[in-house]
Design an enzyme around this catalytic site. Structure first.
Site, PDB file in Angstrom:
ATOM      1  N   ASP A 176      42.108  34.700  48.270  1.00 28.10           N
ATOM      2  CA  ASP A 176      41.343  35.549  47.653  1.00 28.10           C
ATOM      3  C   ASP A 176      40.303  35.696  48.773  1.00 28.10           C
ATOM      4  OD1 ASP A 176      43.147  36.705  45.469  1.00 28.10           O
ATOM      5  OD2 ASP A 176      42.843  35.013  44.417  1.00 28.10           O
ATOM      6  N   ASP A 205      49.356  40.747  46.084  1.00 28.66           N
ATOM      7  CA  ASP A 205      48.238  41.300  45.892  1.00 28.66           C
ATOM      8  C   ASP A 205      47.731  40.937  47.473  1.00 28.66           C
ATOM      9  OD1 ASP A 205      49.445  40.262  43.582  1.00 28.66           O
ATOM     10  OD2 ASP A 205      48.039  39.560  42.341  1.00 28.66           O
TER      11      ASP A 205
HETATM   12  N1  GLY Z   1      45.244  38.822  42.558  1.00 25.56           N
HETATM   13  C1  GLY Z   1      45.515  38.679  40.517  1.00 25.56           C
HETATM   14  C2  GLY Z   1      45.669  39.836  39.545  1.00 25.56           C
HETATM   15  O1  GLY Z   1      46.195  40.694  40.542  1.00 25.56           O
HETATM   16  O2  GLY Z   1      45.648  39.527  38.922  1.00 25.56           O
END
Ligand code: GLY
Length: 402
Positions: free
Chosen positions: A117, A182
């Site tokens: 992330d 994601d």
């Molecule tokens: N990247 C985590 C979410 O979208 O919850």
């Protein structure tokens, strides 16, 4: 666990109010009015953040403010990012000061190699800061975050690893090299860095990741798996799973939003028609889904079992709206009408908080993760971030047209 929310009367009332909102396809989303409201509401949120010296994330199930975790939190970049957008909108120095102050809190995380992330966190905060101020220290922070992020790339797989599997709930799933949809969002930092530094190494990783994801993450109908687990030596797919969706073979709404946003940004930097086509097909899936409610704010999972009595996910809608505004500028198809429609509905009283309510977050009715029984029908800092981003994108388009 999944239906425990039905016991919550407040939630049922909110469903009724969402379903009964009146919709028309033509009304404008009220860009200036909503940006002004966003500034006022976030000014109140900023006061709370300053008092606590913490970054607001959401509201807990028992109605308290919940701040980002100290160690590392994938959502920590969104509040400073929101402040940067409001600085861009208003030119008010208070937002620049706030953004710089709160992003500084997690600056050291740029060297933490445990999280994919890093792209989300640093691009939304320092990335916007660098774009708007040209601050050389911000640029250095971005480069160091990108250098850390690419250590998670495995050339055998052709992807950046999303989650480590040696601890936490991820260690209980039998995964070896999990990659989540994601993760497409982290590529923006890498593409940006290749432009900033003129070093192709970031871009090469981003392109490999996007190509591998394009090959393995999507079903024939262009719905996506949330988690693809790879063999880290052979690169073969070991598992096609979900973590935040209803089921392995269901379609998690925010995953589809990350997908359309992710391939749109890949096209922005590469002009590869395969990415444009992918973004268009994902957009079509979302727009035409038979279980999409009439206001086009999706249920948290398109295959959730109790539709229409399932929570909506305003965050997925905000991400999608922002992506579609950009996609519209590349495509010969029209996505702007849909984006405006989503934004108009997010800006209605069904989703937009009243001033001083909703713990001063802007949007109501998002979902973090129902399978983890976490953040159900709450505001989320990233829903607000992408809502403001979408309004800013629309404003730029409309300003040019005048
Ligand atoms: N990247 C985590 C979410 O979208 O919850």
């Amino acid at each position: 666990m999944r239906i425990s929310f039905l016991k919550n009367l407040g939630f049922i009332l909110s469903i009724v109010s969402i379903c009964s909102c009146s919709l028309d396809q033509t009304t404008k989303p009220g860009i200036t009015e909503n940006l002004k409201f966003a500034s006022k509401q976030t000014s109140l949120l900023l006061k709370t953040a300053e008092a606590a010296q913490k970054i607001p994330r959401t509201i807990t199930a028992d109605g308290h403010m919940h701040y980002t975790r100290d160690g590392f939190d994938w959502t920590e970049g969104f509040f400073p990012g929101t402040c940067w957008y409001l600085f861009e909108y208003s030119k008010d120095e208070k937002w620049k000061k706030a953004a710089s102050h709160f992003q500084k809190q997690f600056e050291s995380h740029r060297l933490m190699p445990f999280y994919h992330d890093l792209g989300f966190v640093f691009n939304c905060s320092y990335g916007n800061g660098y774009r708007l101020t040209g601050n050389e220290q911000f640029k250095q922070t971005l480069i160091e975050a990108g250098n850390t992020l690419i250590t998670r790339f495995n050339p055998n797989v052709g992807c950046i690893r999303s989650w480590d599997v040696d601890k936490g709930w991820q260690s209980k799933r039998g995964w070896e090299f999990p990659v989540i949809i994601d993760n497409m969002m982290n590529l923006e930092l890498l593409f940006e860095l290749s432009q900033i530094t003129e070093d192709d190494k970031y871009r090469k990783v981003a392109i490999a990741h996007a190509n591998t994801t394009l090959k393995n993450h999507f079903r024939e109908d262009l719905s996506s798996y949330h988690v693809i687990d790879y063999d880290s030596i052979t690169g073969k797919v070991r598992n096609r799973h979900t973590a935040q969706g209803y089921a392995h073979e269901s379609e998690w709404a925010r995953g589809q939003a990350w997908g359309v946003y992710g391939y749109t940004l890949c096209y922005r930097y590469t002009k590869d028609p395969a990415y444009l086509q992918q973004a268009e097909k994902i957009a079509e899936y979302i727009i035409n889904h038979p279980d999409m409610p009439s206001d086009h704010i999706p249920y948290w999972d398109y295959d959730a079992p109790k539709i229409p009595y399932e929570p909506r996910d305003a965050s997925a809608a905000a991400i999608t709206a922002s992506a579609l505004i950009e996609l519209d500028t590349y495509s010969d198809k029209n996505y702007l009408t849909e984006a405006k429609f989503i934004l108009k509905n997010l800006s209605s009283e069904s989703y937009l908080a009243k001033e001083g309510e909703n713990h001063n977050f802007i949007l109501k009715h998002s979902v973090g993760s129902i399978p983890h029984n976490n953040e159900i029908d709450v505001p989320l800092n990233y829903a607000d971030y992408y809502y403001i981003e979408a309004l800013m994108r629309l404003k730029k388009i409309e300003d040019k047209a005048i």
